[in-house]
Design a protein around this motif. Structure first.
Motif, PDB file in Angstrom:
ATOM      1  N   ASP A 173     -43.452  38.839  -0.164  1.00 47.40           N
ATOM      2  CA  ASP A 173     -44.200  37.848   0.600  1.00 47.40           C
ATOM      3  C   ASP A 173     -43.322  37.230   1.689  1.00 47.40           C
ATOM      4  N   GLU A 174     -42.062  37.003   1.350  1.00 45.59           N
ATOM      5  CA  GLU A 174     -41.166  36.361   2.308  1.00 45.59           C
ATOM      6  C   GLU A 174     -40.802  37.313   3.450  1.00 45.59           C
ATOM      7  N   PHE A 175     -40.682  38.613   3.147  1.00 42.60           N
ATOM      8  CA  PHE A 175     -40.462  39.579   4.224  1.00 42.60           C
ATOM      9  C   PHE A 175     -41.670  39.613   5.167  1.00 42.60           C
ATOM     10  N   ILE A 176     -42.879  39.564   4.583  1.00 48.39           N
ATOM     11  CA  ILE A 176     -44.098  39.566   5.404  1.00 48.39           C
ATOM     12  C   ILE A 176     -44.136  38.319   6.278  1.00 48.39           C
ATOM     13  N   ARG A 177     -43.860  37.156   5.674  1.00 48.79           N
ATOM     14  CA  ARG A 177     -43.899  35.905   6.433  1.00 48.79           C
ATOM     15  C   ARG A 177     -42.883  35.918   7.575  1.00 48.79           C
ATOM     16  N   LYS A 178     -41.698  36.448   7.314  1.00 51.35           N
ATOM     17  CA  LYS A 178     -40.678  36.502   8.358  1.00 51.35           C
ATOM     18  C   LYS A 178     -41.110  37.422   9.501  1.00 51.35           C
ATOM     19  N   GLY A 179     -41.785  38.513   9.170  1.00 50.01           N
ATOM     20  CA  GLY A 179     -42.306  39.380  10.217  1.00 50.01           C
ATOM     21  C   GLY A 179     -43.362  38.686  11.052  1.00 50.01           C
ATOM     22  N   VAL A 180     -44.227  37.910  10.398  1.00 55.78           N
ATOM     23  CA  VAL A 180     -45.263  37.155  11.095  1.00 55.78           C
ATOM     24  C   VAL A 180     -44.622  36.092  11.995  1.00 55.78           C
ATOM     25  N   GLU A 181     -43.629  35.382  11.473  1.00 61.21           N
ATOM     26  CA  GLU A 181     -42.947  34.361  12.275  1.00 61.21           C
ATOM     27  C   GLU A 181     -42.278  34.989  13.499  1.00 61.21           C
ATOM     28  N   ARG A 182     -41.620  36.126  13.291  1.00 61.58           N
ATOM     29  CA  ARG A 182     -40.950  36.795  14.414  1.00 61.58           C
ATOM     30  C   ARG A 182     -41.976  37.205  15.485  1.00 61.58           C
ATOM     31  N   LEU A 183     -43.114  37.699  15.050  1.00 58.26           N
ATOM     32  CA  LEU A 183     -44.174  38.099  15.982  1.00 58.26           C
ATOM     33  C   LEU A 183     -44.667  36.905  16.791  1.00 58.26           C
ATOM     34  N   LEU A 184     -45.039  35.813  16.109  1.00 61.22           N
ATOM     35  CA  LEU A 184     -45.621  34.674  16.803  1.00 61.22           C
ATOM     36  C   LEU A 184     -44.602  33.954  17.682  1.00 61.22           C
ATOM     37  N   VAL A 219     -54.975  18.370  11.672  1.00 61.16           N
ATOM     38  CA  VAL A 219     -53.747  18.380  12.482  1.00 61.16           C
ATOM     39  C   VAL A 219     -53.185  19.790  12.651  1.00 61.16           C
ATOM     40  N   VAL A 220     -53.887  20.790  12.152  1.00 61.94           N
ATOM     41  CA  VAL A 220     -53.418  22.179  12.222  1.00 61.94           C
ATOM     42  C   VAL A 220     -54.048  22.882  13.423  1.00 61.94           C
ATOM     43  N   ASP A 221     -53.217  23.606  14.173  1.00 60.55           N
ATOM     44  CA  ASP A 221     -53.689  24.322  15.362  1.00 60.55           C
ATOM     45  C   ASP A 221     -54.022  25.781  15.093  1.00 60.55           C
ATOM     46  N   LEU A 222     -53.418  26.354  14.062  1.00 59.11           N
ATOM     47  CA  LEU A 222     -53.604  27.774  13.757  1.00 59.11           C
ATOM     48  C   LEU A 222     -53.375  27.992  12.272  1.00 59.11           C
ATOM     49  N   VAL A 223     -54.255  28.761  11.635  1.00 60.98           N
ATOM     50  CA  VAL A 223     -54.095  29.153  10.234  1.00 60.98           C
ATOM     51  C   VAL A 223     -53.722  30.623  10.187  1.00 60.98           C
ATOM     52  N   VAL A 224     -52.682  30.941   9.415  1.00 65.61           N
ATOM     53  CA  VAL A 224     -52.226  32.324   9.291  1.00 65.61           C
ATOM     54  C   VAL A 224     -52.178  32.702   7.815  1.00 65.61           C
ATOM     55  N   PHE A 225     -52.911  33.734   7.440  1.00 61.47           N
ATOM     56  CA  PHE A 225     -52.794  34.330   6.116  1.00 61.47           C
ATOM     57  C   PHE A 225     -51.816  35.499   6.257  1.00 61.47           C
ATOM     58  N   ALA A 226     -50.614  35.328   5.708  1.00 59.87           N
ATOM     59  CA  ALA A 226     -49.542  36.307   5.918  1.00 59.87           C
ATOM     60  C   ALA A 226     -49.566  37.373   4.834  1.00 59.87           C
ATOM     61  N   GLY A 227     -50.483  38.304   4.961  1.00 54.72           N
ATOM     62  CA  GLY A 227     -50.504  39.482   4.104  1.00 54.72           C
ATOM     63  C   GLY A 227     -50.679  39.224   2.624  1.00 54.72           C
ATOM     64  N   LEU A 238     -53.022  48.480  10.413  1.00 59.28           N
ATOM     65  CA  LEU A 238     -51.747  48.587  11.122  1.00 59.28           C
ATOM     66  C   LEU A 238     -50.610  48.441  10.115  1.00 59.28           C
ATOM     67  N   PRO A 239     -49.404  48.846  10.468  1.00 62.82           N
ATOM     68  CA  PRO A 239     -48.281  48.672   9.530  1.00 62.82           C
ATOM     69  C   PRO A 239     -48.115  47.219   9.104  1.00 62.82           C
ATOM     70  N   CYS A 240     -47.707  47.019   7.867  1.00 60.25           N
ATOM     71  CA  CYS A 240     -47.506  45.684   7.307  1.00 60.25           C
ATOM     72  C   CYS A 240     -46.516  44.893   8.169  1.00 60.25           C
ATOM     73  N   PRO A 241     -46.761  43.592   8.412  1.00 55.98           N
ATOM     74  CA  PRO A 241     -45.845  42.783   9.240  1.00 55.98           C
ATOM     75  C   PRO A 241     -44.424  42.689   8.701  1.00 55.98           C
ATOM     76  N   ALA A 242     -44.207  43.007   7.423  1.00 53.02           N
ATOM     77  CA  ALA A 242     -42.828  43.040   6.916  1.00 53.02           C
ATOM     78  C   ALA A 242     -41.977  44.025   7.705  1.00 53.02           C
ATOM     79  N   PHE A 243     -42.625  44.945   8.403  1.00 53.42           N
ATOM     80  CA  PHE A 243     -41.948  45.935   9.244  1.00 53.42           C
ATOM     81  C   PHE A 243     -41.172  45.275  10.389  1.00 53.42           C
ATOM     82  N   TYR A 244     -41.473  43.999  10.666  1.00 54.60           N
ATOM     83  CA  TYR A 244     -40.830  43.294  11.777  1.00 54.60           C
ATOM     84  C   TYR A 244     -39.967  42.128  11.295  1.00 54.60           C
ATOM     85  N   SER A 245     -39.578  42.151  10.032  1.00 56.56           N
ATOM     86  CA  SER A 245     -38.872  41.009   9.446  1.00 56.56           C
ATOM     87  C   SER A 245     -37.399  40.942   9.811  1.00 56.56           C
ATOM     88  N   ALA A 246     -36.761  42.079  10.087  1.00 53.94           N
ATOM     89  CA  ALA A 246     -35.317  42.100  10.326  1.00 53.94           C
ATOM     90  C   ALA A 246     -34.989  41.897  11.797  1.00 53.94           C
TER      91      ALA A 246
END
Length: 349
Positions: free
Chosen positions: A18-29, A74-82, A158-166
């Motif tokens: 889950d944390e690898f996925i979240r990091k990929g999402v953060e890197r993307l955004l 107070v939230v501008d965007l909701v993200v369900f990270a995988g 599409l490939p899982c966002p964990a693909f962009y975590s590193a």
């Protein structure tokens, strides 16, 4: 200028995947929006459920530093990270709150599933059917399932966002060394069959003196078990996912029983091999968007390939992999950037 509040549904100190996925999402955004955002966590660690596997609704009396209430005013965007928990009880309160906040855009990035395809609840369909919701899945099967339930098909495999975590800046390590991400049969909700575990231990013993490798555990339970086996290979563990991502970049090949261990290895630009039991639908369906970059082999085949493949061959595979990763990232980035321009124009300006 007002800082953007992003509510991300993920988990901390539970599932490293889950944390690898979240990091990929953060890197993307952050690549799209810059780094001036506030990240608010909806923490799906099962210790925060009312009754773990029985009643998976979130408690509201926990003391960890994450959100107890969706607070979409107070939230501008909701993200369900995988992960498979992008719907259902753990996130029901987010969906219910979205019903009363229809202007809040939603990104579902890398949605996954278990063995069974999900049947969405009416309130989930109502939210996901909105035009300001963007969905990617990590398997074609799930995209097809979701699109059949929505009035307007929108889920894209599409490939899982964990693909962009590193960190992409890591250079190539010339030393030929293998990282073996192991698993055990004892971790609740995260286990593999003992037959596969024993096959893994057998090959690790046979590899002593033949393959230079490290044993990597993503869970403390696994680290304790493999550390006590008396194997000559070094054992690596950390509670911090960034430590794993830095470590993965030191290998020429990664062998993994864990799906997101292998994908995180790919994100570090390292050719990875997945070990999967024959009936593991989740792993095999998630593997598909990676084309030939995430092969599945038996334990014996994987160790044989690691022993026979040269450092130069690994380097060539890594170059092809990194090109594929760059193209996949740019594809996803372009889609999400267009979505943000449509539904969050003040952020894309």
């Amino acid at each position: 200028m007002k800082r953007m509040n992003i509510l991300v549904s993920s988990s901390r100190q539970w599932n490293p995947g889950d944390e690898f996925i979240r990091k990929g999402v953060e890197r993307l955004l952050q690549n799209i929006l810059g780094t001036d955002q506030n990240w608010l966590l909806w923490n799906r660690n099962p210790d925060l459920f009312i009754d773990r596997w029985i009643d998976r609704r979130m408690r509201t009396d926990f003391l960890t530093n994450s959100m107890r209430d969706p607070s979409l005013d107070v939230v501008d965007l909701v993200v369900f990270a995988g992960t498979p928990e992008w719907f259902g009880q753990p996130v029901e309160r987010i969906y219910r709150c979205l019903l009363t906040h229809p202007d809040v855009p939603v990104l579902v990035l890398g949605a996954g599933s278990g063995t069974d395809m999900p049947q969405l609840a009416p309130y989930e369909v109502e939210v996901l059917d909105r035009s300001n919701v963007f969905i990617t899945t990590r398997s074609p099967d799930l995209a097809e399932c979701l699109n059949a339930q929505l009035s307007t098909p929108k889920a894209i495999p599409l490939p899982c966002p964990a693909f962009y975590s590193a960190d992409e800046s890591q250079g190539w390590v010339m030393r030929h060394r293998v990282g073996v991400i192991v698993q055990s049969s004892g971790a609740p909700n995260q286990s593999i069959g003992e037959e596969l575990v024993q096959g893994l231990i057998t090959e690790l013993r046979k590899a002593e003196g033949r393959i230079e490798l490290d044993i990597i555990s993503l869970y403390i339970d696994e680290h304790m078990r493999f550390s006590r086996l008396g194997l000559k290979h070094p054992c690596m563990y950390s509670y911090e996912p960034d430590h794993f991502l830095a470590q993965f970049s030191k290998y020429s090949t990664i062998i993994s029983t864990r799906l997101h261990g292998a994908i995180a290895g790919l994100s570090a630009g390292v050719p990875s091999i997945l070990l999967a039991e024959e009936n593991n639908f989740r792993l095999r369906s998630t593997q598909k968007p990676f084309n030939d970059f995430l092969p599945i082999h038996s334990v014996r085949e994987a160790f044989g390939l690691a022993a026979e493949t040269s450092a130069e061959q690994c380097r060539q595979k890594a170059m092809d992999l990194r090109s594929f990763r760059t193209n996949a990232f740019n594809d996803l980035k372009g889609r999400v950037k267009a979505f943000i321009a449509d539904f969050m124009p003040e952020e894309s300006a």
